[in-house]
Write a protein that holds these residues in place. Sequence first.
Motif, PDB file in Angstrom:
ATOM      1  N   GLY A  33       0.820  -1.213   0.000  1.00 24.47           N
ATOM      2  CA  GLY A  33       0.000   0.000   0.000  1.00 24.47           C
ATOM      3  C   GLY A  33       0.849   1.256   0.000  1.00 24.47           C
ATOM      4  O   GLY A  33       0.602   2.186  -0.775  1.00 24.47           O
ATOM      5  N   ILE A  34       1.890   1.253   0.837  1.00 23.14           N
ATOM      6  CA  ILE A  34       2.795   2.413   0.896  1.00 23.14           C
ATOM      7  C   ILE A  34       3.528   2.567  -0.442  1.00 23.14           C
ATOM      8  O   ILE A  34       3.620   3.668  -0.997  1.00 23.14           O
ATOM      9  CB  ILE A  34       3.800   2.262   2.060  1.00 23.14           C
ATOM     10  N   ALA A  35       4.013   1.430  -0.996  1.00 24.28           N
ATOM     11  CA  ALA A  35       4.733   1.470  -2.278  1.00 24.28           C
ATOM     12  C   ALA A  35       3.837   2.009  -3.388  1.00 24.28           C
ATOM     13  O   ALA A  35       4.271   2.833  -4.209  1.00 24.28           O
ATOM     14  CB  ALA A  35       5.242   0.073  -2.628  1.00 24.28           C
ATOM     15  N   LEU A  36       2.576   1.572  -3.412  1.00 25.85           N
ATOM     16  CA  LEU A  36       1.653   2.037  -4.450  1.00 25.85           C
ATOM     17  C   LEU A  36       1.310   3.514  -4.272  1.00 25.85           C
ATOM     18  O   LEU A  36       1.251   4.263  -5.240  1.00 25.85           O
ATOM     19  CB  LEU A  36       0.361   1.202  -4.436  1.00 25.85           C
ATOM     20  N   ALA A  37       1.104   3.905  -3.012  1.00 26.95           N
ATOM     21  CA  ALA A  37       0.753   5.299  -2.740  1.00 26.95           C
ATOM     22  C   ALA A  37       1.897   6.233  -3.113  1.00 26.95           C
ATOM     23  O   ALA A  37       1.682   7.393  -3.462  1.00 26.95           O
ATOM     24  CB  ALA A  37       0.372   5.470  -1.276  1.00 26.95           C
ATOM     25  N   SER A  38       3.149   5.719  -3.058  1.00 27.16           N
ATOM     26  CA  SER A  38       4.274   6.582  -3.431  1.00 27.16           C
ATOM     27  C   SER A  38       4.714   6.322  -4.881  1.00 27.16           C
ATOM     28  O   SER A  38       5.889   6.443  -5.215  1.00 27.16           O
ATOM     29  CB  SER A  38       5.426   6.402  -2.443  1.00 27.16           C
TER      30      SER A  38
ATOM     31  N   ILE B 121     -11.131   7.156   0.541  1.00 27.21           N
ATOM     32  CA  ILE B 121      -9.812   7.693   0.188  1.00 27.21           C
ATOM     33  C   ILE B 121      -9.230   6.935  -1.016  1.00 27.21           C
ATOM     34  O   ILE B 121      -8.740   7.539  -1.975  1.00 27.21           O
ATOM     35  CB  ILE B 121      -8.850   7.617   1.404  1.00 27.21           C
ATOM     36  N   VAL B 122      -9.316   5.592  -0.974  1.00 22.85           N
ATOM     37  CA  VAL B 122      -8.804   4.775  -2.085  1.00 22.85           C
ATOM     38  C   VAL B 122      -9.542   5.122  -3.381  1.00 22.85           C
ATOM     39  O   VAL B 122      -8.919   5.317  -4.437  1.00 22.85           O
ATOM     40  CB  VAL B 122      -8.953   3.258  -1.762  1.00 22.85           C
ATOM     41  N   ALA B 123     -10.870   5.246  -3.282  1.00 19.77           N
ATOM     42  CA  ALA B 123     -11.673   5.557  -4.469  1.00 19.77           C
ATOM     43  C   ALA B 123     -11.284   6.916  -5.042  1.00 19.77           C
ATOM     44  O   ALA B 123     -11.105   7.063  -6.254  1.00 19.77           O
ATOM     45  CB  ALA B 123     -13.155   5.526  -4.125  1.00 19.77           C
ATOM     46  N   LEU B 124     -11.117   7.910  -4.167  1.00 13.56           N
ATOM     47  CA  LEU B 124     -10.745   9.261  -4.632  1.00 13.56           C
ATOM     48  C   LEU B 124      -9.367   9.254  -5.265  1.00 13.56           C
ATOM     49  O   LEU B 124      -9.133   9.900  -6.289  1.00 13.56           O
ATOM     50  CB  LEU B 124     -10.805  10.261  -3.470  1.00 13.56           C
ATOM     51  N   LYS B 125      -8.453   8.484  -4.655  1.00 16.50           N
ATOM     52  CA  LYS B 125      -7.096   8.368  -5.196  1.00 16.50           C
ATOM     53  C   LYS B 125      -7.149   7.719  -6.581  1.00 16.50           C
ATOM     54  O   LYS B 125      -6.483   8.156  -7.520  1.00 16.50           O
ATOM     55  CB  LYS B 125      -6.245   7.518  -4.226  1.00 16.50           C
ATOM     56  N   PHE B 126      -7.987   6.697  -6.698  1.00 19.38           N
ATOM     57  CA  PHE B 126      -8.135   5.974  -7.960  1.00 19.38           C
ATOM     58  C   PHE B 126      -8.745   6.865  -9.036  1.00 19.38           C
ATOM     59  O   PHE B 126      -8.393   6.787 -10.208  1.00 19.38           O
ATOM     60  CB  PHE B 126      -9.020   4.747  -7.723  1.00 19.38           C
ATOM     61  N   LEU B 127      -9.679   7.719  -8.634  1.00 21.55           N
ATOM     62  CA  LEU B 127     -10.315   8.643  -9.580  1.00 21.55           C
ATOM     63  C   LEU B 127      -9.454   9.876  -9.824  1.00 21.55           C
ATOM     64  O   LEU B 127      -9.870  10.812 -10.499  1.00 21.55           O
ATOM     65  CB  LEU B 127     -11.693   9.071  -9.047  1.00 21.55           C
ATOM     66  N   GLU B 128      -8.246   9.871  -9.232  1.00 23.03           N
ATOM     67  CA  GLU B 128      -7.262  10.951  -9.382  1.00 23.03           C
ATOM     68  C   GLU B 128      -7.822  12.304  -8.970  1.00 23.03           C
ATOM     69  O   GLU B 128      -7.566  13.324  -9.611  1.00 23.03           O
ATOM     70  CB  GLU B 128      -6.725  10.974 -10.814  1.00 23.03           C
ATOM     71  N   VAL B 129      -8.617  12.277  -7.874  1.00 18.15           N
ATOM     72  CA  VAL B 129      -9.114  13.540  -7.332  1.00 18.15           C
ATOM     73  C   VAL B 129      -7.974  14.298  -6.654  1.00 18.15           C
ATOM     74  O   VAL B 129      -7.903  15.527  -6.691  1.00 18.15           O
ATOM     75  CB  VAL B 129     -10.281  13.288  -6.342  1.00 18.15           C
ATOM     76  N   PHE B 130      -7.033  13.529  -6.066  1.00 16.83           N
ATOM     77  CA  PHE B 130      -5.842  14.180  -5.488  1.00 16.83           C
ATOM     78  C   PHE B 130      -4.597  13.400  -5.848  1.00 16.83           C
ATOM     79  O   PHE B 130      -4.672  12.275  -6.336  1.00 16.83           O
ATOM     80  CB  PHE B 130      -5.964  14.336  -3.963  1.00 16.83           C
TER      81      PHE B 130
END
Lengths: 114, 130
Positions: A33-38, B121-130
């Motif tokens: 998760g950390i690797a993907l987030a970065s 949060i995961v969904a927003l990240k996936f939709l490239e909201v941030f």
Amino acid sequence: MNRIIVGAHYGLKDWLAQRISAIVMATYSVFIGIALASGGAASYESWRALMSGSVTRFATFLFIVSVCYHAWIGVRDIWMDYVNSVAVRLTLHVLTILGLVGCAGWAVQILWRL
Amino acid sequence: MPEIIKPRPKFLTLSQIHLPLPGFVSILHRVSGAGLFLLLPWLIYLFQLSLTSPETFEHFKTYVAHPLVKLILFGLSWAFLHHFCAGIRFLLLDIQVGIEKPQARASARAVLAISLGLTVIVALKFLEVF
């Protein structure tokens, strides 16, 4: 003759396996998760580099084995709780095992081709 | 031995009784686990697409951009996150952490809230909201 004639002697072993595999998967998930987030999967090259590293490969293999063993115990419990017919339950147990072993082999193959 | 005579049959007010929160977390743990199990082959397929070659990686990206696929992935994200959070709660209960009723109810509530929050949060990240 000392024969075990009661059924659930496998309980403690499975209970422990369920928890150990859970800890393996949870730890792995946090790191991935950390690797993907970065940005670990921002491009094909970076994603492949991440997954083909020897440490990741070792960890991913453990993760795959843990998922399958964990899923086997969990799904078997579901069948045991809701399926009363022995024949149907046995069939479902066998199909679950075959499915999970196949999935494990498939996932390992993807990993080892890298 | 004095026997306690309970009035039978017992009529339950079904509109007033409900599964307590920890029971709710528990059954969702099972449901989410079953969902993850059923879609495991599909997840491995996605894993394969993402890793086989640069071409399949591009295919993976267009595939997961499909609205229906996205929706399933958000559902699975929730299933994973709920299973993860509830699982940690169960591990803590195993080592006798938070076994009193108020704490157990509070942690059940926390599991539901945190897993839903993380899914958003995961969904927003996936939709490239941030």
